[in-house]
Design a protein around this motif. Structure first.
Motif, PDB file in Angstrom:
ATOM      1  N   ASN A   1       0.809  -1.225   0.000  1.00  0.00           N
ATOM      2  CA  ASN A   1       0.000   0.000   0.000  1.00  0.00           C
ATOM      3  C   ASN A   1       0.841   1.273   0.000  1.00  0.00           C
ATOM      4  O   ASN A   1       0.284   2.373   0.032  1.00  0.00           O
ATOM      5  CB  ASN A   1      -0.935   0.008   1.209  1.00  0.00           C
TER       6      ASN A   1
ATOM      7  N   ASN B   1      -5.833  -5.266  -4.633  1.00  0.00           N
ATOM      8  CA  ASN B   1      -6.596  -4.539  -3.612  1.00  0.00           C
ATOM      9  C   ASN B   1      -7.049  -3.161  -4.088  1.00  0.00           C
ATOM     10  O   ASN B   1      -7.103  -2.219  -3.315  1.00  0.00           O
ATOM     11  CB  ASN B   1      -5.743  -4.377  -2.344  1.00  0.00           C
TER      12      ASN B   1
ATOM     13  N   GLN C   1     -11.762  -3.868  -0.551  1.00  0.00           N
ATOM     14  CA  GLN C   1     -10.708  -3.591  -1.529  1.00  0.00           C
ATOM     15  C   GLN C   1     -10.384  -4.776  -2.428  1.00  0.00           C
ATOM     16  O   GLN C   1      -9.676  -4.623  -3.430  1.00  0.00           O
ATOM     17  CB  GLN C   1      -9.430  -3.121  -0.820  1.00  0.00           C
ATOM     18  N   SER C   2     -10.879  -5.959  -2.096  1.00  0.00           N
ATOM     19  CA  SER C   2     -10.600  -7.135  -2.916  1.00  0.00           C
ATOM     20  C   SER C   2     -11.243  -6.984  -4.297  1.00  0.00           C
ATOM     21  O   SER C   2     -12.439  -6.711  -4.417  1.00  0.00           O
ATOM     22  CB  SER C   2     -11.132  -8.389  -2.225  1.00  0.00           C
TER      23      SER C   2
ATOM     24  N   ASP D   1      -4.739  -6.723   6.295  1.00  0.00           N
ATOM     25  CA  ASP D   1      -5.885  -6.799   5.391  1.00  0.00           C
ATOM     26  C   ASP D   1      -5.391  -6.842   3.959  1.00  0.00           C
ATOM     27  O   ASP D   1      -4.419  -6.162   3.608  1.00  0.00           O
ATOM     28  CB  ASP D   1      -6.804  -5.575   5.556  1.00  0.00           C
ATOM     29  N   GLY D   2      -6.099  -7.611   3.133  1.00  0.00           N
ATOM     30  CA  GLY D   2      -5.797  -7.589   1.714  1.00  0.00           C
ATOM     31  C   GLY D   2      -5.655  -8.977   1.115  1.00  0.00           C
ATOM     32  O   GLY D   2      -5.495  -9.989   1.811  1.00  0.00           O
ATOM     33  N   THR D   3      -5.700  -9.006  -0.217  1.00  0.00           N
ATOM     34  CA  THR D   3      -5.548 -10.278  -0.924  1.00  0.00           C
ATOM     35  C   THR D   3      -4.133 -10.827  -0.812  1.00  0.00           C
ATOM     36  O   THR D   3      -3.917 -12.021  -1.023  1.00  0.00           O
ATOM     37  CB  THR D   3      -5.917 -10.103  -2.406  1.00  0.00           C
TER      38      THR D   3
END
Length: 432
Positions: free
Chosen positions: A148, A211, A246-247, A275-277
């Protein structure tokens, strides 16, 4: 006594030489993070069982497979081999940024978190552990940034050429599974050829689906290498089974896995929530490693089919970013696909909207309200009729004039009369 002195002398010299060899190695390991321009802080030790471990329940599959003998390459920001739960699980690896050995250094914890989800061993007093705790991690370092971090962040990051080199190096280092949680948002010929090279070498490729979901404002950008053939693209869900915001959504999402507020290791020591893929992908990579350990002769293509076919139904269909469903390591290892091409289970769709049924329901609701009011009105009329029926005869008798109740006659007091006294007179002769 003097004969023992040479022996003691040799022992002392041997100890000093061993110490001399160990101290520089330890100093070198401690000095290695100096290459990081902005290293992240380690986290606190997590003592609670994370939700994704309760969801996937990897302990059910460990009697059949723990991933022993399988090598999983983590192409990421490196993996900190000094973390207590990753000691003896991480090889030296390769630093593709500098073209030298040394992928076991992590500046930002991203790669360490990914690797720990796969292979962190169980430890007393720690709630978090990996899904395949006996896997060997092969770290390939391609970035010094978090996923990010913006363009202004410090540190080098992956390019197409570096990414392609990393994939090829992972294959040549004997990886059975390659986890790709770093995403490019442009097609790259070198990366595509490296993916084909890995597929030809019978390696399972698992990649994050990205994301950068746009919430319907415009199509999501296409993530690579998830969009390439032969790669399992992974979306992320939260603890309620819903896709995290966000996925990304697209045909490149083949399956979903926990990726919202999941616990994983940080560099050096401790844990953090992510968090996140990027953190959903290693759940699938660990599942692939468990299958490959249980059935070494199963091809990479068959492993991928098994994972997709044994997925649990998700809350939405593939068009909403769930793919075939949610990964299930236990089913993937224990269920066999013996009859032809496996068919993925259909996901559980959201409740469909039926306009005609909704209109009928609204009409019935209206009829119900009308019936209620009509019933109340009829009841009121019935009460009024009953009251009139009771009052009508009396009204006729009184000619509909108001009457007052008659005054009762006064009650006269009773007077006690004196009792009569009778005297008996004796018989006598009257006088003349």
């Amino acid at each position: 006594m003097f004969r023992d002195r040479p022996v003691a002398t040799f022992v002392l010299l041997g100890t000093l030489m061993a110490t001399a060899l160990v101290i520089p190695a330890a100093a070198q390991a401690a000095a290695a993070p100096a290459i990081c321009t902005n290293p992240s802080d380690p986290g606190e030790v997590n003592t609670e069982t994370p939700w994704h471990q309760r969801w996937l329940a990897p302990q059910r599959v460990w009697p059949f497979s723990t991933g022993a003998g399988v090598r999983v390459a983590v192409v990421d920001s490196g993996t900190d081999s000094s973390h207590p739960q990753l000691t003896d699980r991480v090889t030296t690896g390769f630093d593709a940024l500098r073209g030298t050995p040394g992928g076991d250094v992590d500046c930002v914890s991203h790669g360490t978190a990914v690797a720990s989800i796969i292979a962190a061993r169980r430890q007393d007093g720690v709630g978090f552990h990996g899904l395949a705790p006996d896997v060997t991690i092969v770290p390939i370092r391609v970035s010094e940034r978090n996923a990010n971090d913006g363009p202004g962040a410090g540190g080098d990051t992956v390019t197409g050429a570096v990414f392609a080199q990393a994939i090829r190096r992972a294959v040549d280092d004997g990886a059975d599974v390659i986890n790709l949680s770093v995403t490019l948002y442009y097609p790259d010929q070198d990366v595509e050829q490296a993916v084909r090279y890995a597929v030809e070498k019978d390696v399972v490729l698992v990649a994050a689906a990205g994301n950068q979901h746009q919430d319907g404002a415009r199509p999501d950008p296409v993530p690579y290498p998830a969009a390439y053939d032969g790669v399992i693209g992974v979306g992320a869900i939260d603890q309620y089974g819903a896709r995290i915001r966000q996925s990304q959504i697209g045909p490149y999402v083949d399956i979903s896995a926990p990726g919202g507020a999941v616990v994983a290791a940080t560099r050096l020591v401790g844990h953090n929530t992510y968090d996140g893929t990027s953190f959903a992908a290693p759940m699938v990579s660990a599942t692939a490693a468990l299958i490959r350990a249980a059935e070494p002769n199963l091809s990479a293509r068959a492993v991928a089919k098994r994972i997709l076919a044994t997925a649990d139904p998700a809350r939405g269909d593939a068009a909403r970013g769930y793919g075939s469903g949610v990964v299930n390591p236990y089913r993937a290892v224990t269920e066999r696909l013996a009859n032809g091409t496996p068919v993925a289970q259909p996901p559980l769709p959201d409740r469909p909207y039926d306009a005609a049924a909704q209109a009928r329901a609204e009409r019935w609701a209206l009829f119900g309200r009308l019936a209620l009011w009509i019933g109340l009105a009829l009841a009121a009329v019935a009460v009024a009729v009953a009251a009139l029926a009771a009052l009508l005869p009396r009204g006729r008798r009184t000619r509909w004039r108001p009457t007052r109740p008659s005054t009762p006659p006064p009650i006269e007091p009773e007077i006690d009369e004196p009792e009569e006294i009778f005297f008996r007179v004796p018989n006598s002769t009257p006088r003349g």
